[in-house]
Design a protein around this motif. Structure first.
Motif, mmCIF file in Angstrom:
data_model
loop_
_atom_site.group_PDB
_atom_site.id
_atom_site.type_symbol
_atom_site.label_atom_id
_atom_site.label_comp_id
_atom_site.label_asym_id
_atom_site.label_seq_id
_atom_site.Cartn_x
_atom_site.Cartn_y
_atom_site.Cartn_z
ATOM 1 N N GLN A 233 0.949 -1.358 0.038
ATOM 2 C CA GLN A 233 0.036 -0.093 0.222
ATOM 3 C C GLN A 233 0.724 1.180 -0.066
ATOM 4 O O GLN A 233 0.533 2.203 -0.736
ATOM 5 C CB GLN A 233 -0.995 -0.042 1.229
ATOM 6 C CG GLN A 233 -1.894 1.032 1.042
ATOM 7 C CD GLN A 233 -2.913 1.216 2.488
ATOM 8 O OE1 GLN A 233 -2.735 0.309 3.347
ATOM 9 N NE2 GLN A 233 -3.945 1.994 2.063
ATOM 10 N N ARG B 68 1.077 4.852 -2.798
ATOM 11 C CA ARG B 68 0.693 6.050 -2.483
ATOM 12 C C ARG B 68 0.484 7.055 -3.434
ATOM 13 O O ARG B 68 -0.178 8.099 -3.399
ATOM 14 C CB ARG B 68 1.721 6.636 -1.196
ATOM 15 C CG ARG B 68 3.034 7.041 -1.923
ATOM 16 C CD ARG B 68 3.974 7.625 -0.722
ATOM 17 N NE ARG B 68 4.362 6.696 0.227
ATOM 18 C CZ ARG B 68 3.724 7.052 1.722
ATOM 19 N NH1 ARG B 68 3.308 8.053 1.697
ATOM 20 N NH2 ARG B 68 4.220 6.354 2.488
ATOM 21 N N PHE C 12 -3.991 2.720 -3.972
ATOM 22 C CA PHE C 12 -4.025 2.859 -2.655
ATOM 23 C C PHE C 12 -5.486 2.453 -2.080
ATOM 24 O O PHE C 12 -5.339 1.780 -0.829
ATOM 25 C CB PHE C 12 -3.760 4.356 -2.397
ATOM 26 C CG PHE C 12 -3.170 4.459 -0.955
ATOM 27 C CD1 PHE C 12 -1.997 4.404 -0.422
ATOM 28 C CD2 PHE C 12 -4.252 4.905 0.122
ATOM 29 C CE1 PHE C 12 -1.637 4.813 0.721
ATOM 30 C CE2 PHE C 12 -3.860 5.420 1.303
ATOM 31 C CZ PHE C 12 -2.601 5.127 1.797
ATOM 32 N N ALA D 117 -5.692 -1.385 -2.051
ATOM 33 C CA ALA D 117 -4.808 -1.753 -0.943
ATOM 34 C C ALA D 117 -5.634 -1.770 0.413
ATOM 35 O O ALA D 117 -5.288 -2.757 1.561
ATOM 36 C CB ALA D 117 -3.370 -1.190 -1.273
ATOM 37 N N ASP D 118 -6.092 -0.659 0.450
ATOM 38 C CA ASP D 118 -6.549 -0.256 1.965
ATOM 39 C C ASP D 118 -7.828 -1.248 2.114
ATOM 40 O O ASP D 118 -7.792 -2.024 3.298
ATOM 41 C CB ASP D 118 -7.158 1.075 2.073
ATOM 42 C CG ASP D 118 -7.672 1.439 3.391
ATOM 43 O OD1 ASP D 118 -6.760 1.661 4.198
ATOM 44 O OD2 ASP D 118 -8.871 1.387 3.661
ATOM 45 N N GLU E 223 -2.177 9.598 3.530
ATOM 46 C CA GLU E 223 -1.623 8.320 3.232
ATOM 47 C C GLU E 223 -0.661 8.131 4.407
ATOM 48 O O GLU E 223 -0.777 6.738 5.000
ATOM 49 C CB GLU E 223 -0.828 8.282 2.023
ATOM 50 C CG GLU E 223 -1.471 8.694 0.783
ATOM 51 C CD GLU E 223 -1.775 10.057 0.546
ATOM 52 O OE1 GLU E 223 -2.307 10.214 -0.682
ATOM 53 O OE2 GLU E 223 -1.322 10.891 1.363
ATOM 54 N N LEU F 166 -1.079 4.522 7.079
ATOM 55 C CA LEU F 166 -0.368 3.689 6.901
ATOM 56 C C LEU F 166 0.276 3.240 8.206
ATOM 57 O O LEU F 166 0.608 1.982 8.771
ATOM 58 C CB LEU F 166 0.929 3.799 5.838
ATOM 59 C CG LEU F 166 0.772 3.951 4.385
ATOM 60 C CD1 LEU F 166 1.705 4.511 3.489
ATOM 61 C CD2 LEU F 166 0.294 2.429 3.912
#
Length: 244
Positions: free
Chosen positions: A142, A146, A152, A155-156, A197, A201
């Protein structure tokens, strides 16, 4: 005193409804098993003494419910049902509900928080070293995405879905996965990730650290904080120019 002479007609049922009930009963009883072909349209017409329209309407109703597959030129077959396929049947009506009554989005986000804070606690108790390694790799992936908002966000979603799957309850997982999908699909164009972001993360990493330490309470608390903070990313901004 009841009036026994007042009209109380028995409604006539559509023939297709009766055919539907017969076929539905065969599926529920196990007379027709997953992957079994249904009798041909001609066989059903002869068996129940009805016309082709009634048979086709009944088959379409079963297809709409997700109970059978209908392919042109082939026999219909019974579908293998799973919690995911059952919940999937709600996708269309859920998206319509959010569109016509957007205030329900807040209720949906509250429900998601209830599910995911509970699920991460269970996942903490059940996760393996391989699960932790996989989650850490997902955070790395992830981070690499970014600069690509679509990747992104994907991936989240995958990170949260993996935690849900680790909890190991297929029914709860199907519902939680569906809620996650409905939220992100409904406002995917309005998600405001820019500038958030690194925080996202970091919070993902903290959740995984708590899971790796076997601390379900901390994992649940951190998940709650994370979801509360990120909730505004799926809100419609008052000023469209606020969308980043």
């Amino acid at each position: 005193m009841p009036n026994h002479d007042s009209p109380d007609p028995i409604p006539r049922r559509k023939l297709s409804d009766a055919v539907f009930d017969r076929l539905h009963a065969m599926i529920r009883s196990g007379e027709l098993l997953p992957e079994d072909p249904l009798p041909s349209e001609r066989a059903l017409m002869d068996r129940y003494g009805v016309g082709r329209p009634a048979v086709r309407e009944a088959l379409q109703a079963l297809h709409t419910m997700g109970l059978i597959t209908v392919s042109h030129g082939e026999r219909s077959r019974v579908k293998r049902l799973t919690p995911q396929s059952a919940v999937h049947q709600l996708d269309g009506i859920a998206q319509t509900l959010l569109s016509v009554a957007p205030e329900n989005l807040d209720h949906l986000k509250d429900a998601r928080k209830m599910f995911e804070t509970g699920l991460v606690r269970v996942a903490t108790a059940r996760c393996t070293a391989a699960d932790i390694d996989a989650l850490r790799q997902m955070i790395t992936d992830q981070s690499a995405a970014r600069d690509n908002p679509t990747a992104f966000i994907a991936a989240d979603i995958a990170f949260h879905a993996r935690i849900i799957a680790i909890a190991g309850n297929p029914v709860v997982s199907a519902v939680a996965d569906a809620m996650l999908k409905w939220i992100f699909q409904h406002h995917s164009a309005l998600l405001r990730w820019s500038g958030h972001e690194d925080v996202t993360l970091t919070e993902h990493g903290q959740i995984v650290d708590a899971m790796a330490a076997g601390n379900g309470g901390d994992a649940a608390r951190l998940m709650g904080v994370h979801l509360d903070r990120s909730a505004h990313m799926t809100e419609v901004p008052a000023n469209p120019n606020d969308v980043q």
